[in-house]
Design an enzyme around this catalytic site. Structure first.
Site: not given
Lengths: 484, 95, 494
Positions: C78, C159, C183
């Site tokens: 990420k 997210s 997330s």
């Protein structure tokens, strides 16, 4: 006391509270492993944490906590076993995180008190509101480029203790005495080197004026004053400025001001005029700081003798006058020098010579005790020569000057120059007789009642001996001859 | 508690975010909607409840007082948008 | 041999050890897959050269018998993790050009365990979002399509949307994510994979761009529970550089997957049955409860009375912390700078242009709730409610070993949906936020399909630092649910 300011319309009292920012003596910063040395090249003492790069996190330096607790103990203050680090949020380019990590609602040290000695010899107690830990900011350099400010983060994250006094001071002199005393305590503890020139000790002065006995006036804060002399000048100027404004019917604006040492004035800091809203909240990167009572107790047991205790001991043990003791204990090195000097000697003589000759010579040559060319031991041997009658006090002063200039031993100077005191009764009798023989008329006057001439005869003998004659013996023999 | 335009402008300034006038109305509405929604917390009786200080349950760890970083100036200045030699730089600040 | 892309993390590890493939071969297959999948927009930065170099080094170590737990396994990261020398954006314009000169602890742990880095994954800007539509680098596309006659592109959740899509669409064997209020778990549910948020303090936050410091936790997004156990073990561990990192040994999570939950007490909280919750979510949940019961667990009805307040509490605390955490993006030391005539203009221009609307909104809310006169009413109040939320869980865990809930209140929705109403978007995290507020571990396991043929997950929660029990329950749930649907992107569904 006569510390009131006399204005056009009457007397005014100035009310002062100080915030002292003291750099904690440590090798590394408050929350990072970067060094804290003074004077390094720009941005060479900056860790990724100090530059607030994304994802960087603070980890507290244990020594800072230890030093803060020791300082609190030295100030006789309450140690808070639980304290909390908060973020103080504001934007400024030398504040890379966009917040300063500080302690707001729960500082590590609470209320305490220090005794300060005033010039008239009286003492006054100044309250301490709190001591908290916080990060220093970096440095903004405004004068290297016409349109830009340059930023050096070497100081960013250096550990500071902010020591907040109560508004207990009533004159610039009291404020000066307070800073001097605080610096003395910090240096005794070894928690801050007290170096104001290098910025390891800085002062924010909160100043307001009022009619004696009335409500507190609006205060102004003079930021970052970096010498005791400037603290006093800034307060004096600011107090007068405020009195003038109020007497002319104006109102004091609560604001942050800057002291300009070149002009001896304070002026408003435009950049700080913004209404601040620091949005304090507990730093979620850190947890509450919890310390054990046993940790505090161990530090308390290990605290050095502090100036007040030392002063009391010097007065009792050495019979010093309180004012002399104050001067000697202000600085830990001086006190140590003194004790080693006084050891086995006439303690008062030692104090007189230290405060008199040595301090005068150091002052004159712009040196401190640390740079003294005369060691406590060497100085002591000079005093020994006075005490055992080898030289007179008068000659000793000359020997001292020579020692200070050359760094040589007292003994060597005395031997080389043949300055040994003459205590041989026969030799002195000869000198006395010589002087009397040369001044029959004066003898007559003396016998006729002009007693003061006794001093003249002594002076003549001393002169003939080039100062080396033992003054007590001269006195005794002269007395026998003239009055016997 | 409902925000007006002036308050929103003030918050925007505190946060150092320029909000153009034409966006201001929309932003006032959005922020008020969110604040109105969180208002439901006032229903909760929190008398005598301490604010949560941490979820970790452990104490604050401490570092030894050791210098662990050398000169990192190259690393810390590597991404600077307008460096000047060994310095960062910003538009002139007037004290 | 089957398609390399079909192998799970654990299977690929075994295949590498048996010499059936090499890390370079495996990595190349994924590099190709990433190219084919460019339309999903899962990656912000691809690092194929770096991947192949790491894979070569892994092959050498495998040959030498020095393989680490993740040796040779190509994964995505990420873009909230700083990796040395590789652009780190946090999905934001404001980090333009920022190449960290340091490596986050979690990625360093992964590389030390032999993992191979394929690149940096798309995400909601600063991890603020539940649909991956706030990224400066554009929305991420969910590999799944609804079986409803339309062909709308769906969000992968957020997210960690890039991470979820990459794992679900087989552009990476696994991926790191971060979870502040859901997330990791919510996008895992939206994309039919496993997403695990460890206990707060289990994974180091050092080197991870901060959103809300008291909530942020890194964790794995993987194809199955065994992969999650393997990867969590390789990410976790005490880090003296993070004051909130727990000084606890990392258990052997894989060993925890015994497949046996007989006698375990599993709580079902009444308050998670919310007004307006779709029937299919309730049905899925009941299915999960039934599966647990059949596996020998004891089902216990529990109450978590402050559940409904978790989300508003979160939307005070997280923005407050974020408003402060994001102050360092000021155009001075890294990233975007938009000039201005004065310092303040420079700040305001930079942050107006650099932050997208959702980030601005949250920074503004956070600034407001901390400001003078409002701090007690909002921030302190929220922290008190947070104490109550934590107490609810503490009490529940006195009688149960784990808790089973839905992960999200809906299946994946279309890109563009919910965007006009922030609060509607926030409600996506209604089931994940309470555990975040309490710092508990939680994970989402795919259990079934919605009426529209989209994946739905259930969430397993456990006591602090008891990820082992959580994984054990999740493993049994996974096995019992036998979720084997395939996203449209990989040829499934139609």
């Amino acid at each position: 006391m006569s510390d009131l300011i006399t204005g056009e319309t009457g007397d005014w009292e100035v009310v002062i509270g100080l915030e002292i920012h003291a750099q904690v003596t440590t090798k590394a910063k408050l929350f990072s492993g970067a060094p804290t040395e003074f004077g390094a090249e720009p941005n060479t003492q900056v860790s990724l944490v100090d530059a607030a790069l994304p994802g960087m996190l603070p980890v507290i330096n244990k020594e800072v906590v230890r030093q803060a607790v020791r300082t609190g103990l030295g100030l006789g203050a309450k140690i808070n076993l639980v304290s909390v680090f908060d973020r103080k949020n504001y934007f400024y380019p030398d504040l890379p995180q966009g917040y300063q990590i500080s302690q707001y609602q729960q500082p590590i040290v609470g209320e305490g008190e220090v005794e300060v000695e005033l010039e008239d010899g009286s003492e006054k107690s100044i309250g301490i509101e709190r001591l908290h830990l916080e990060q220093d900011a970096g440095k903004s350099v405004h004068d290297l480029h016409p349109a830009k400010t340059y930023i050096d983060l070497n100081r960013s994250g250096v550990a500071l203790m902010e020591i907040v006094s109560k508004p207990d001071m009533r004159s610039a002199a009291e404020a000066g005495a307070y800073v001097r005393k605080m610096r003395s305590i910090l240096r005794y503890l070894g928690t801050c080197d007290g170096n104001m020139q290098e910025g390891s000790l800085r002062c924010d002065c909160n100043v307001s004026v009022r009619r004696p006995g009335e409500e507190l006036g609006t205060r102004c804060e003079i930021k970052n004053v970096n010498s005791i002399r400037f603290v006093q000048q800034a307060i004096d100027y600011e107090a007068r400025r405020q009195v003038e404004i109020v007497e002319e019917g104006g109102e004091i604006a609560q604001e942050t001001r800057l002291f300009d040492p070149n002009r001896g004035e304070t002026r408003s800091m435009r950049s700080k005029e913004d209404a601040h809203d620091y949005r304090y909240f507990p730093d979620p990167d850190l947890l509450p700081l919890e310390i054990e009572q046993s940790f505090v107790d161990a530090l308390a047991a290990d605290l050095p003798e502090l100036p007040d205790a030392k002063k009391m001991r010097f007065v009792e043990q050495y019979g010093l006058a309180p004012h002399d003791a104050d001067q000697i204990v202000e600085d830990r090195e001086t006190a140590e020098f003194y004790e080693s000097l006084a050891e086995g000697r006439d303690a008062k003589l030692a104090a007189n010579w230290l405060l008199g000759e040595l301090f005068a010579a150091l002052n004159k040559s712009d040196n401190t005790l640390a740079d003294s060319p005369i060691s406590a031991d060497g100085f002591g041997r000079l005093l020994d020569m006075i005490s055992d009658g080898t030289i007179s006090g008068r000659i000793a002063k000359d020997v001292f000057v020579e020692m200070f200039e050359s760094g040589r031993d007292a003994e060597a100077i005395v031997e080389e120059k043949g300055l040994r005191q003459v205590s041989d009764t026969g030799a002195i009798e000869a000198l006395v007789d010589g002087v009397l023989a040369e001044n029959p008329d004066k003898i007559a006057e003396y016998k006729g009642g002009k007693d003061k001439l006794f001093g003249f005869f002594i002076g003549q003998v001393m002169k003939k001996s080039q100062g080396k004659a033992n003054p007590a013996l001269v006195n005794e023999l002269m007395r026998t001859r003239l009055d016997g | 508690m409902s925000l007006d335009k002036a308050t929103v402008q003030n918050i925007a300034h505190l946060a150092r975010i320029r909000v153009e006038d034409e966006r201001l109305d929309a932003m006032v509405g959005e922020l008020n909607a969110i604040l109105g929604w969180v208002e439901q917390l006032s229903e909760v009786d929190t008398d005598g409840v301490p604010p949560l200080a941490s979820v970790t349950g452990h104490g604050l760890p401490m570092r030894a007082d050791e210098v662990t970083e050398g000169d990192l100036s190259e690393k810390v200045l590597a991404n600077a948008p307008d460096p000047a030699g060994q310095f960062y730089s910003v538009p002139k600040v007037i004290d | 041999m089957a398609d390399l892309l079909d192998l799970s993390l654990v299977e690929a590890r075994a295949a590498l050890d048996r010499g059936e493939t090499s890390s370079v071969e495996l990595t190349q297959v994924y590099i190709d897959a990433i190219e084919r999948g460019a339309g999903l927009n899962a990656f912000i930065t691809k690092t194929p050269e770096k991947a192949l170099a790491m894979a070569e080094a892994s092959d050498v170590r495998i040959a030498a018998g020095e393989a680490g737990a993740m040796e040779g396994l190509p994964i995505g990261i990420k873009d909230l993790f700083c990796t040395e020398g590789v652009l780190a954006t946090a999905g934001s314009h404001i980090l333009d050009g920022f190449k960290p000169t340091y490596e986050s602890t979690v990625t360093a742990n992964l590389w030390r365990n032999g993992a191979v880095m394929l690149g940096k994954l798309n995400m909601d800007e600063f991890a603020m979002g539940s649909a991956n539509v706030t990224s400066y680098y554009g929305p991420v596309v969910n590999p799944w399509r609804a079986q409803d006659g339309g062909n709308a592109q769906l969000v992968p959740g957020g997210s960690s949307g890039g991470s979820a899509t990459a794992v679900s669409g087989r552009l990476a064997l696994a991926a790191t994510g971060t979870d502040t209020g859901g997330s990791i778990r919510q996008p895992a549910s939206f994309t039919g994979i496993v997403g695990l948020k460890p206990t707060y303090g289990r994974c180091s936050r050092w080197g991870v761009v901060a959103f809300a410091s008291s909530l942020d936790q890194a964790g794995p997004l993987t194809r199955d529970v065994a992969d999650a156990a393997l990867m969590l073990g390789a990410m976790a561990g005490h880090d003296p550089k993070d004051s909130t990192s727990a000084d606890l040994a990392v258990p052997d999570f894989s060993a925890a997957l015994t497949g046996d939950i007989r006698g375990l007490r599993i709580g079902v909280p009444a308050e998670y049955r919310m007004d307006g919750m779709p029937g299919e979510i309730e049905t899925l949940w009941q299915k999960g409860v039934q599966l647990m019961r059949e596996a020998g667990a004891e089902i216990v009805d529990i109450s978590l009375p402050h559940t409904k307040y978790a989300l508003p509490t979160y939307y005070i605390i997280a923005p407050a912390e974020a408003s402060s955490n994001l102050a360092r993006y000021d155009g001075v030391r890294f990233g975007l700078r938009v000039d201005g005539d004065s310092l303040d203009e420079m700040y305001e221009n930079t942050r107006a242009e650099g932050f997208g609307p959702e980030v601005q909104r949250r920074v503004m809310i956070g600034t407001y709730v901390l400001s003078a006169g409002y701090y007690d009413a909002y921030y302190v109040k929220a922290q008190k409610v947070r104490t109550l939320i934590r107490r609810d869980f503490d009490q529940a865990f006195e009688t149960v070993d784990a808790i089973l809930t839905p992960t999200a209140p809906s299946d994946a929705f279309a890109i563009g949906e919910n965007e006009d109403d922030p609060i509607k978007m926030y409600l996506n995290d209604v089931f994940t936020v309470p555990a975040s507020m309490a710092g508990l571990p939680g994970m989402s396991v795919p259990v079934g399909l919605s009426d529209r043929g989209l994946p739905l997950g259930l969430q397993v929660l456990a006591k602090p630092f008891d990820e082992a029990t959580m994984l054990r329950v999740a493993g049994v749930l996974e096995q019992a649910a036998d979720f084997d649907a395939v996203p449209a992107y990989l040829g499934g569904g139609t």
